[in-house]
Design a protein around this motif. Structure first.
Motif, PDB file in Angstrom:
ATOM      1  N   PRO A   1       3.931 -42.545 -26.740  1.00 54.04           N
ATOM      2  CA  PRO A   1       5.094 -41.090 -26.671  1.00 54.04           C
ATOM      3  C   PRO A   1       5.465 -41.132 -24.991  1.00 54.04           C
ATOM      4  CG  PRO A   1       2.944 -40.303 -26.365  1.00 54.04           C
ATOM      5  CD  PRO A   1       2.852 -41.693 -26.682  1.00 54.04           C
ATOM      6  N   ILE A   2       6.683 -40.553 -24.929  1.00 54.99           N
ATOM      7  CA  ILE A   2       7.337 -40.140 -23.726  1.00 54.99           C
ATOM      8  C   ILE A   2       6.359 -39.380 -22.950  1.00 54.99           C
ATOM      9  CG2 ILE A   2       9.151 -39.143 -22.450  1.00 54.99           C
ATOM     10  CD1 ILE A   2      11.033 -39.708 -24.881  1.00 54.99           C
ATOM     11  N   GLY A   3       6.189 -39.678 -21.529  1.00 54.79           N
ATOM     12  CA  GLY A   3       5.360 -38.987 -20.633  1.00 54.79           C
ATOM     13  C   GLY A   3       4.525 -39.725 -19.753  1.00 54.79           C
ATOM     14  N   THR A   4       3.605 -39.077 -19.189  1.00 56.29           N
ATOM     15  CA  THR A   4       2.789 -39.775 -18.090  1.00 56.29           C
ATOM     16  C   THR A   4       1.393 -39.842 -18.679  1.00 56.29           C
ATOM     17  OG1 THR A   4       4.142 -38.723 -16.208  1.00 56.29           O
ATOM     18  CG2 THR A   4       1.720 -39.650 -15.756  1.00 56.29           C
ATOM     19  N   HIS A   5       0.900 -41.099 -18.361  1.00 56.30           N
ATOM     20  CA  HIS A   5      -0.556 -41.663 -19.046  1.00 56.30           C
ATOM     21  C   HIS A   5      -1.161 -42.247 -18.197  1.00 56.30           C
ATOM     22  CE1 HIS A   5       1.814 -40.603 -22.949  1.00 56.30           C
ATOM     23  NE2 HIS A   5       2.671 -41.555 -22.530  1.00 56.30           N
ATOM     24  N   MET A   6      -2.538 -41.998 -18.206  1.00 57.03           N
ATOM     25  CA  MET A   6      -3.717 -42.402 -17.374  1.00 57.03           C
ATOM     26  C   MET A   6      -4.414 -43.804 -17.899  1.00 57.03           C
ATOM     27  SD  MET A   6      -3.234 -41.243 -14.205  1.00 57.03           S
ATOM     28  CE  MET A   6      -4.791 -41.543 -13.499  1.00 57.03           C
ATOM     29  N   PHE A   7      -4.704 -44.774 -17.174  1.00 57.49           N
ATOM     30  CA  PHE A   7      -5.641 -45.784 -17.307  1.00 57.49           C
ATOM     31  C   PHE A   7      -6.493 -45.767 -16.046  1.00 57.49           C
ATOM     32  CE2 PHE A   7      -1.959 -46.546 -19.823  1.00 57.49           C
ATOM     33  CZ  PHE A   7      -2.456 -46.855 -21.122  1.00 57.49           C
TER      34      PHE A   7
ATOM     35  N   ARG B   1      10.222 -51.134 -25.753  1.00 55.48           N
ATOM     36  CA  ARG B   1      10.963 -50.034 -26.449  1.00 55.48           C
ATOM     37  C   ARG B   1      10.779 -49.895 -27.849  1.00 55.48           C
ATOM     38  NH1 ARG B   1      16.176 -49.202 -22.763  1.00 55.48           N
ATOM     39  NH2 ARG B   1      15.569 -50.375 -20.613  1.00 55.48           N
ATOM     40  N   THR B   2      11.183 -48.834 -28.276  1.00 56.47           N
ATOM     41  CA  THR B   2      11.082 -48.742 -29.921  1.00 56.47           C
ATOM     42  C   THR B   2      12.642 -49.672 -30.318  1.00 56.47           C
ATOM     43  OG1 THR B   2      12.290 -46.762 -29.941  1.00 56.47           O
ATOM     44  CG2 THR B   2      10.190 -46.661 -30.342  1.00 56.47           C
ATOM     45  N   SER B   3      13.246 -49.799 -29.650  1.00 50.24           N
ATOM     46  CA  SER B   3      14.668 -50.615 -29.825  1.00 50.24           C
ATOM     47  C   SER B   3      14.310 -51.959 -29.776  1.00 50.24           C
ATOM     48  CB  SER B   3      15.645 -50.309 -28.847  1.00 50.24           C
ATOM     49  OG  SER B   3      15.238 -50.703 -27.563  1.00 50.24           O
ATOM     50  N   GLY B   4      13.044 -52.479 -29.338  1.00 53.73           N
ATOM     51  CA  GLY B   4      12.981 -53.982 -29.103  1.00 53.73           C
ATOM     52  C   GLY B   4      12.952 -54.462 -27.722  1.00 53.73           C
TER      53      GLY B   4
ATOM     54  N   ARG C   1       4.145 -44.153 -16.485  1.00 50.15           N
ATOM     55  CA  ARG C   1       5.282 -43.147 -16.876  1.00 50.15           C
ATOM     56  C   ARG C   1       6.235 -43.815 -17.662  1.00 50.15           C
ATOM     57  NH1 ARG C   1       4.170 -42.179 -11.530  1.00 50.15           N
ATOM     58  NH2 ARG C   1       3.205 -40.313 -10.818  1.00 50.15           N
ATOM     59  N   THR C   2       6.598 -43.047 -18.839  1.00 47.46           N
ATOM     60  CA  THR C   2       7.882 -43.869 -19.960  1.00 47.46           C
ATOM     61  C   THR C   2       8.849 -42.681 -20.297  1.00 47.46           C
ATOM     62  OG1 THR C   2       8.265 -44.907 -21.585  1.00 47.46           O
ATOM     63  CG2 THR C   2       6.519 -43.630 -21.824  1.00 47.46           C
ATOM     64  N   THR C   3       9.932 -42.734 -20.208  1.00 45.34           N
ATOM     65  CA  THR C   3      10.886 -41.676 -20.413  1.00 45.34           C
ATOM     66  C   THR C   3      11.434 -42.311 -22.018  1.00 45.34           C
ATOM     67  OG1 THR C   3      12.794 -43.297 -19.613  1.00 45.34           O
ATOM     68  CG2 THR C   3      11.815 -41.537 -18.154  1.00 45.34           C
TER      69      THR C   3
ATOM     70  N   GLY D   1      13.620 -50.210 -16.241  1.00 47.41           N
ATOM     71  CA  GLY D   1      14.187 -49.406 -17.266  1.00 47.41           C
ATOM     72  C   GLY D   1      13.486 -47.878 -17.377  1.00 47.41           C
ATOM     73  N   PRO D   2      12.848 -47.780 -18.769  1.00 46.33           N
ATOM     74  CA  PRO D   2      12.080 -46.268 -18.599  1.00 46.33           C
ATOM     75  C   PRO D   2      10.628 -46.314 -18.203  1.00 46.33           C
ATOM     76  CG  PRO D   2      12.203 -47.870 -20.883  1.00 46.33           C
ATOM     77  CD  PRO D   2      12.937 -48.343 -19.695  1.00 46.33           C
ATOM     78  N   LEU D   3      10.207 -47.546 -17.917  1.00 48.33           N
ATOM     79  CA  LEU D   3       8.857 -47.711 -17.423  1.00 48.33           C
ATOM     80  C   LEU D   3       8.297 -47.722 -15.922  1.00 48.33           C
ATOM     81  CD1 LEU D   3       6.112 -47.948 -19.189  1.00 48.33           C
ATOM     82  CD2 LEU D   3       6.310 -50.741 -18.823  1.00 48.33           C
ATOM     83  N   ARG D   4       7.476 -46.813 -15.605  1.00 46.89           N
ATOM     84  CA  ARG D   4       7.111 -47.042 -14.217  1.00 46.89           C
ATOM     85  C   ARG D   4       5.625 -47.116 -13.976  1.00 46.89           C
ATOM     86  NH1 ARG D   4       8.887 -45.810  -9.001  1.00 46.89           N
ATOM     87  NH2 ARG D   4       7.367 -44.976  -7.778  1.00 46.89           N
ATOM     88  N   VAL D   5       5.010 -47.609 -13.001  1.00 48.44           N
ATOM     89  CA  VAL D   5       3.666 -47.588 -12.884  1.00 48.44           C
ATOM     90  C   VAL D   5       3.222 -47.550 -11.496  1.00 48.44           C
ATOM     91  CG1 VAL D   5       3.343 -50.303 -12.475  1.00 48.44           C
ATOM     92  CG2 VAL D   5       1.539 -48.976 -13.726  1.00 48.44           C
TER      93      VAL D   5
END
Length: 236
Positions: free
Chosen positions: A190-196, A220-223, A132-134, A108-112
């Motif tokens: 939030p939407i965007g690219t994040h690092m861990f 997602r915020t939709s559950g 990354r999440t859209t 879905g909206p998530l990628r790693v």
């Protein structure tokens, strides 16, 4: 019966000359004594010899079988010992545990994506997780697993998202150093690219990261629930 035994019996039979007078005397004496006075006697001559030969052959057979059994058991123990010795020899190099599920980098909206930081060296390394999440995420748990290949111990971790939004931990578990970041209730990614990133020491030399992997699960915020994962194969 072999030829040697036949020859012996033939010779013994020809050489035997029965004493008629003695035989008659024994018969008369036996009849006078009655059945109760008679005592059994061991067989004489060729018959006794045959029984001795038979018993000897039987004993030899038992000994032969016993020797074979001991030899076979001994060989089996040697083979078992050699097999049992293998894990001891290889115990210093733990095998990488298998994953519990197939890893897919996008859902879905998530990628790693996972990659070893290029600034890593022969004593220390950093493993990077790019998420990354859209769509906004109402929950998120990221786990980075570093296989215990020798001397692996944590030196810290960080994330690009606000520190106060996450609960972070690092602990040894089932042959891995496990870093975990969990989004606190009421917070949003939030939407965007994040690092861990997880940092750690390791045994001297080039460390292979092919046993390392990452997983992330989110809502997602939709559950709707989504989950992704990736490894650290050389092409990263």
């Amino acid at each position: 019966m072999d030829d040697k035994l036949r020859e012996w019996l033939r010779t013994a039979t020809e050489a035997h000359c029965p004493d008629r007078e003695r035989m008659l005397a024994r018969v008369e004496r036996g009849m006078a004594e009655g059945p109760s006075a008679r005592t059994p006697r061991a067989p004489q001559g060729p018959l006794r010899w045959l029984r001795v030969v038979g018993a000897t052959a039987a004993v030899c057979g038992v000994l032969t079988v016993g020797a074979y059994a001991v030899t076979s058991t001994g060989a089996g123990q040697t083979r078992r010992g050699q097999v049992a010795a293998s894990p001891v020899t290889s115990a210093s190099a733990p095998a990488a545990p298998g994953r519990v599920h197939e890893l897919r980098t996008e859902d879905g909206p998530l990628r790693v994506d996972g990659a070893v930081d290029p600034h890593s060296n022969a004593y220390w390394a950093q493993s990077n997780v790019t998420l990354r999440t859209t769509q906004p995420l109402s929950s998120l748990t990221v786990e980075l697993r570093i296989a215990q290949t020798g001397g692996v111990n944590t030196t810290g971790s960080w994330r690009s998202l606000p520190e106060q939004d996450f609960t972070a931990s690092a602990q040894e578990r089932s042959g891995f150093l496990v870093y975990r970041w969990t989004l606190k209730p009421g917070r949003t990614v939030p939407i965007g690219t994040h690092m861990f990133a997880g940092q750690y020491n390791h045994a001297e030399g080039v460390r292979g990261a092919d046993g390392d992997y990452i997983t992330a699960s989110a809502a997602r915020t939709s559950g709707q629930q989504v989950s992704v994962g990736d490894d650290f194969t050389p092409d990263h």
